[in-house]
Design an enzyme around this catalytic site. Structure first.
Site, short mmCIF file in Angstrom:
data_model
loop_
_atom_site.label_atom_id
_atom_site.label_comp_id
_atom_site.label_asym_id
_atom_site.label_seq_id
_atom_site.Cartn_x
_atom_site.Cartn_y
_atom_site.Cartn_z
N GLY A 101 11.98 -2.68 2.82
CA GLY A 101 13.38 -2.63 2.47
C GLY A 101 13.90 -3.79 1.64
O GLY A 101 15.11 -3.95 1.51
N PRO A 120 0.82 -1.22 0.00
CA PRO A 120 0.00 0.00 0.00
C PRO A 120 0.85 1.26 0.00
O PRO A 120 1.80 1.39 0.77
CB PRO A 120 -0.78 -0.11 1.31
CG PRO A 120 0.04 -1.01 2.18
CD PRO A 120 0.73 -1.96 1.26
N TYR A 141 -1.61 3.52 13.51
CA TYR A 141 -3.00 3.99 13.36
C TYR A 141 -3.90 3.35 14.44
O TYR A 141 -3.42 2.68 15.34
CB TYR A 141 -3.47 3.75 11.93
CG TYR A 141 -2.64 4.56 10.94
CD1 TYR A 141 -2.65 5.96 11.01
CD2 TYR A 141 -1.81 3.96 10.02
CE1 TYR A 141 -1.86 6.72 10.16
CE2 TYR A 141 -1.01 4.71 9.16
CZ TYR A 141 -1.04 6.09 9.23
OH TYR A 141 -0.25 6.85 8.41
C1 LIG Z 1 4.85 7.37 -0.05
C2 LIG Z 1 4.51 6.21 0.86
C3 LIG Z 1 3.20 5.99 1.18
C4 LIG Z 1 2.86 4.90 1.99
N1 LIG Z 1 1.54 4.64 2.24
C5 LIG Z 1 1.19 3.56 2.96
C6 LIG Z 1 -0.19 3.24 3.14
O1 LIG Z 1 -1.09 3.91 2.62
N2 LIG Z 1 -0.49 2.16 3.90
C7 LIG Z 1 0.48 1.38 4.49
O2 LIG Z 1 0.15 0.41 5.17
N3 LIG Z 1 1.79 1.63 4.27
C8 LIG Z 1 2.16 2.69 3.53
N4 LIG Z 1 3.48 2.93 3.29
C9 LIG Z 1 4.47 1.94 3.70
C10 LIG Z 1 4.75 1.00 2.52
O3 LIG Z 1 3.64 0.16 2.25
C11 LIG Z 1 5.94 0.08 2.81
O4 LIG Z 1 5.70 -0.60 4.02
C12 LIG Z 1 7.25 0.86 2.92
O5 LIG Z 1 7.44 1.70 1.79
C13 LIG Z 1 8.43 -0.11 3.02
O6 LIG Z 1 8.45 -1.02 1.95
P1 LIG Z 1 9.46 -0.80 0.71
O7 LIG Z 1 10.84 -0.80 1.30
O8 LIG Z 1 9.23 -1.96 -0.21
O9 LIG Z 1 9.14 0.53 0.13
C14 LIG Z 1 3.87 4.03 2.51
C15 LIG Z 1 5.20 4.30 2.19
C16 LIG Z 1 5.52 5.36 1.36
C17 LIG Z 1 6.96 5.58 1.01
#
Ligand SMILES: Cc1cc2nc3c(=O)[nH]c(=O)nc-3n(C[C@H](O)[C@H](O)[C@H](O)COP(=O)(O)O)c2cc1C
Length: 339
Positions: A275, A3, A158
């Site tokens: 990550g 998300p 949240y």
């Molecule tokens: C711009 C942005 C928006 C995000 N929005 C949400 C969200 O709406 N809901 C949620 O559970 N996590 C949200 N996250 C967290 C991401 O789902 C994810 O856990 C985080 O980016 C780490 O994973 P990654 O290293 O693959 O990016 C958001 C992260 C970013 C950077």
């Protein structure tokens, strides 16, 4: 695809055609988890975020789900109540709600710039059935809007996270104190959603370790292993965990990961996140730590992320400044890799 809040709905939290285009571009993810989607006016505190409490919003989401299905993908809706992370501007001056009287640190994004959070009031026990009903209705609306399922957002500080963790839950009733009490709201909300749309269309997201948005716990291992065991008994579609990694968006955490303990008690499909890049993701699948890995940020500037992994192609970096900005720039204008 994990998300990702992107701030492309209207000021009234209705979907825009741009959002259908963006999600369809990313349909090769296999399964997309939508950005956090407000279940009620009380729980929404993010500018230009989408919601699921009106007919208009359901109609808007129909365009997104149809576009994703048309492109061969699937999509779950992430159901969201921000609890104390709501600035009063969003709720006509009303106090935000939480497990207890606490104030979130840092600042809220509002339509009038960044503002401090206000002190939250504790939800009364007689308000909880209505809250659970809001989740249930949003789940129903999600299915009506064409989603393949829903993910209850219990992570990242949240509302349900505020009930789970003893750093923010100081109530003195059956929703607080011992672990079994603190997971009660999570269980009741999940049960209501399962009753409404079925366990096979219900997923849950938890962020077991590290302080997130000021919410922490004195013993995350015990709390989240118990929460996962409880979720395991419901036959959910999957359980998604976000655990901090060195490059995670909430920074590093010195707390040991809880995922291994959760893996032992949650026997359904487990999705890990935060990550990961391709080799580490593959290693986690190969050694049985996870059944799937969710990628978040990688999808922002790489709509064809799976193709790039498969063919060992370079990833585009993407522009952080357009994360939450309105409009197409930095949203639907990232190119697919040639070939
Ligand atoms: C711009 C942005 C928006 C995000 N929005 C949400 C969200 O709406 N809901 C949620 O559970 N996590 C949200 N996250 C967290 C991401 O789902 C994810 O856990 C985080 O980016 C780490 O994973 P990654 O290293 O693959 O990016 C958001 C992260 C970013 C950077």
């Amino acid at each position: 695809m994990g998300p990702l809040t992107r701030g492309r709905a209207t000021r009234d939290h209705v979907l825009t055609p741009l959002m259908a285009e963006y999600h369809a571009q990313r349909a090769s993810a296999g399964l997309i988890i939508s950005e956090s989607t407000g279940i009620s006016r009380q729980g929404l505190g993010m500018p230009f975020a989408p919601c699921l409490w009106s007919e208009e919003q359901v109609e808007g989401w129909k365009q997104v789900t149809a576009a994703v299905h048309g492109a061969g993908g699937r999509i779950f809706s992430q159901l969201w109540h921000r609890g104390r992370l709501v600035n009063p501007d969003f709720v006509v001056g009303a106090q935000p709600v939480s497990a207890s009287v606490t104030t979130a640190p840092d600042h809220a994004h509002t339509y009038n710039g960044e503002k401090p959070y206000a002190q939250a009031r504790a939800l009364r026990i007689d308000e909880l059935p209505g809250l659970i009903q809001d989740y249930r209705l949003a789940a129903r609306y999600a299915i009506d809007a064409g989603f393949d399922g829903v993910q209850v957002h219990d992570a990242n500080g949240y509302l349900i996270n505020q009930f789970l963790r003893d750093g923010s839950n100081h109530r003195r009733n059956e929703y607080s104190g011992r672990v079994g009490n603190r997971i009660r709201l999570l269980r009741e909300v999940t049960e209501a959603v399962v009753a409404e749309v079925g366990a096979g269309r219900t997923a849950v997201r938890l962020s077991p370790n590290g302080a997130i948005q000021g919410v922490d716990d004195s013993d995350p291992e015990t709390l989240f292993v118990a929460a996962a065991a409880c979720m395991g008994s419901m036959g959910l579609a999957f359980l998604a965990l976000r655990e901090p990694e060195p490059h995670g968006t909430f920074g590093t955490s010195n707390v040991a990961p809880v995922a291994p303990g959760i893996r032992k008690v949650f026997t359904g499909p487990l999705v890990l996140n935060s990550g990961y890049e391709a080799p580490r993701a593959q290693a986690a699948l190969d050694d049985g730590r996870a059944d799937a890995i969710a990628f978040g940020r990688a999808f922002r500037a790489n709509p064809d992320h799976p193709h790039r992994i498969q063919d060992h192609l370079a990833l585009t970096e993407g522009n952080v400044a357009t994360w939450y900005k309105q409009g197409p720039k930095g949203y639907v204008d990232y190119a697919r890799a040639p070939g």
